[in-house]
Design a protein around this motif. Sequence first.
Motif, PDB file in Angstrom:
ATOM      1  N   THR A 134       0.768  -1.341  -0.045  1.00 21.85           N
ATOM      2  CA  THR A 134      -0.097  -0.004  -0.045  1.00 21.85           C
ATOM      3  C   THR A 134       0.879   1.293   0.101  1.00 21.85           C
ATOM      4  O   THR A 134       0.496   2.291  -0.599  1.00 21.85           O
ATOM      5  N   ASP A 135       1.932   1.209   0.862  1.00 24.15           N
ATOM      6  CA  ASP A 135       2.910   2.468   0.659  1.00 24.15           C
ATOM      7  C   ASP A 135       3.440   2.681  -0.676  1.00 24.15           C
ATOM      8  O   ASP A 135       3.508   3.838  -1.082  1.00 24.15           O
ATOM      9  N   LEU A 136       3.919   1.537  -1.244  1.00 23.83           N
ATOM     10  CA  LEU A 136       4.404   1.643  -2.715  1.00 23.83           C
ATOM     11  C   LEU A 136       3.303   2.027  -3.540  1.00 23.83           C
ATOM     12  O   LEU A 136       3.551   3.065  -4.408  1.00 23.83           O
ATOM     13  N   ASN A 141       1.427   6.618  -7.185  1.00 23.26           N
ATOM     14  CA  ASN A 141       0.344   7.375  -7.646  1.00 23.26           C
ATOM     15  C   ASN A 141       0.504   8.884  -7.397  1.00 23.26           C
ATOM     16  O   ASN A 141       0.250   9.560  -8.439  1.00 23.26           O
ATOM     17  N   ALA A 142       0.939   9.007  -6.250  1.00 24.92           N
ATOM     18  CA  ALA A 142       1.412  10.601  -5.905  1.00 24.92           C
ATOM     19  C   ALA A 142       2.387  11.104  -6.901  1.00 24.92           C
ATOM     20  O   ALA A 142       2.362  12.345  -7.587  1.00 24.92           O
ATOM     21  N   LEU A 143       3.366  10.472  -7.278  1.00 22.29           N
ATOM     22  CA  LEU A 143       4.347  10.576  -7.979  1.00 22.29           C
ATOM     23  C   LEU A 143       3.880  10.784  -9.550  1.00 22.29           C
ATOM     24  O   LEU A 143       4.210  11.872 -10.213  1.00 22.29           O
ATOM     25  N   SER A 146       1.815  13.918  -9.835  1.00 28.20           N
ATOM     26  CA  SER A 146       2.822  15.176  -9.748  1.00 28.20           C
ATOM     27  C   SER A 146       3.605  15.559 -11.017  1.00 28.20           C
ATOM     28  O   SER A 146       3.963  16.572 -11.117  1.00 28.20           O
ATOM     29  N   GLY A 147       3.342  14.664 -12.003  1.00 27.83           N
ATOM     30  CA  GLY A 147       4.338  14.911 -13.226  1.00 27.83           C
ATOM     31  C   GLY A 147       5.855  14.811 -12.973  1.00 27.83           C
ATOM     32  O   GLY A 147       6.701  15.364 -13.711  1.00 27.83           O
ATOM     33  N   ALA A 148       6.169  14.002 -12.151  1.00 28.61           N
ATOM     34  CA  ALA A 148       7.787  13.514 -12.029  1.00 28.61           C
ATOM     35  C   ALA A 148       8.265  13.053 -12.983  1.00 28.61           C
ATOM     36  O   ALA A 148       7.719  12.216 -13.809  1.00 28.61           O
ATOM     37  N   ALA A 149       9.503  13.240 -13.315  1.00 32.88           N
ATOM     38  CA  ALA A 149      10.336  12.860 -14.479  1.00 32.88           C
ATOM     39  C   ALA A 149      10.695  11.395 -14.313  1.00 32.88           C
ATOM     40  O   ALA A 149      10.778  11.298 -12.954  1.00 32.88           O
ATOM     41  N   ILE A 150      11.013  10.568 -15.060  1.00 35.91           N
ATOM     42  CA  ILE A 150      11.450   9.300 -14.849  1.00 35.91           C
ATOM     43  C   ILE A 150      12.551   9.038 -14.040  1.00 35.91           C
ATOM     44  O   ILE A 150      12.578   8.193 -13.133  1.00 35.91           O
ATOM     45  N   PRO A 273      -7.020  16.590  -9.613  1.00 36.81           N
ATOM     46  CA  PRO A 273      -7.429  15.545  -8.521  1.00 36.81           C
ATOM     47  C   PRO A 273      -8.176  14.263  -8.740  1.00 36.81           C
ATOM     48  O   PRO A 273      -8.040  13.181  -8.251  1.00 36.81           O
ATOM     49  N   THR A 274      -8.866  14.432  -9.695  1.00 38.94           N
ATOM     50  CA  THR A 274      -9.703  13.215 -10.288  1.00 38.94           C
ATOM     51  C   THR A 274      -9.682  13.214 -11.717  1.00 38.94           C
ATOM     52  O   THR A 274     -10.587  13.595 -12.274  1.00 38.94           O
ATOM     53  N   PRO A 275      -8.597  12.957 -12.314  1.00 47.57           N
ATOM     54  CA  PRO A 275      -8.380  12.841 -13.689  1.00 47.57           C
ATOM     55  C   PRO A 275      -9.318  11.545 -14.389  1.00 47.57           C
ATOM     56  O   PRO A 275      -9.703  10.615 -13.734  1.00 47.57           O
TER      57      PRO A 275
END
Length: 366
Positions: A134-136, A141-143, A146-150, A273-275
């Motif tokens: 669940t942590d993973l 999902n959060a990353l 957020s649009g984080a790069a690879i 928030p809800t894509p």
Amino acid sequence: MELTNNILSLWQAGVQAVRGDVAVARAIEDGLVPKPERIIAVGKAAVAMAIPACEKWPDAPCLVVTKYDHAADAPTRATVLEAAHPVPDAASIIAGRALQEAVADCGPGTHLLMLVSGGASALAEVPSEGLSLTDLMDSTNALLASGAAIAEMNAHRTARSQIKGGKLLAGFGGARVTTLALSDVEGDALATIGSGIADAPSDPPFAFHPHIVASNTIARDAVAASSALPVTANAETLYGDISDLVPRLSAQVHSAPSGVMILGGEPVVVLPPTPGKGGRNMALALHLAREIAGTKGLRVLVAGTDGTDGPTDAAGALVDGQTWDASGADALARADAYPWLEAQGALIKSGPTGTNVADLLVAVKD
């Protein structure tokens, strides 16, 4: 090679040049791989990569870890495990432990052949002590939202994993590891591909021979070689947030002379928030449809070389000057490009392609 200005055929030429079976077969023919005692393939292109290796060495046990619905045509004697992407699930943990066991089972003198492609980060995982699935899932999902790069994504995964960043092969007790990799990352660094799941630890006590056998550059060059029109750009510059990319890309396609523009990379998108339903390639294609609205003789294709864009069955989309209408603005705001583009007949649905070397943008200007 037959030359064409058919934009979908150009994209397909790029994909075919970097298929996992083609790349691995070429590496074997070039003498890069001595006979292995065990074969492990992990990633979205794992099945394609495993096929020529299993045909060449039918006595070597083979473990394949790939994405759901990507196991068609897998070698009959291979053990095949399927898991989720881009967010790991319980099957990813099962696959990660199976990889650990397969590596640990390699005795002294063993040669292990590792075949790795993009997607491996989510498909196989053993969390660090104290972390749950669940942590993973929550952090991934959060990353993603957020649009984080690879590179940021993979650094996060490596720090929370028992099998990433060379940790998997730290359990290898044999003599040699040969890694063949399809690169889906900027710079083609093995430490970043699959979060380093097929990379060696520092100062390994075994011989380590890594090879990048397919990349975005090879795919783009194949598109260029197939084009009947002059190539006006060929670069791996499709990185960064889509909101920053769109103005630059719009100016580039509008000012370019007649010909073919080929860009590669992996853009990112920040989600609401809800894509809705879609992926980065569909989002970029929809943005560009608005930018080129009314322009004649200009077509733009944006698609993932793996045949999937986000959690959908589409690789991306093909748009032109007639695709856009005002209703697209709502789809953009809700990150819901898939149904809108599907209604326009603009989606590209290739199915799994047997490769994964990031994304391609192909623009044809007549």
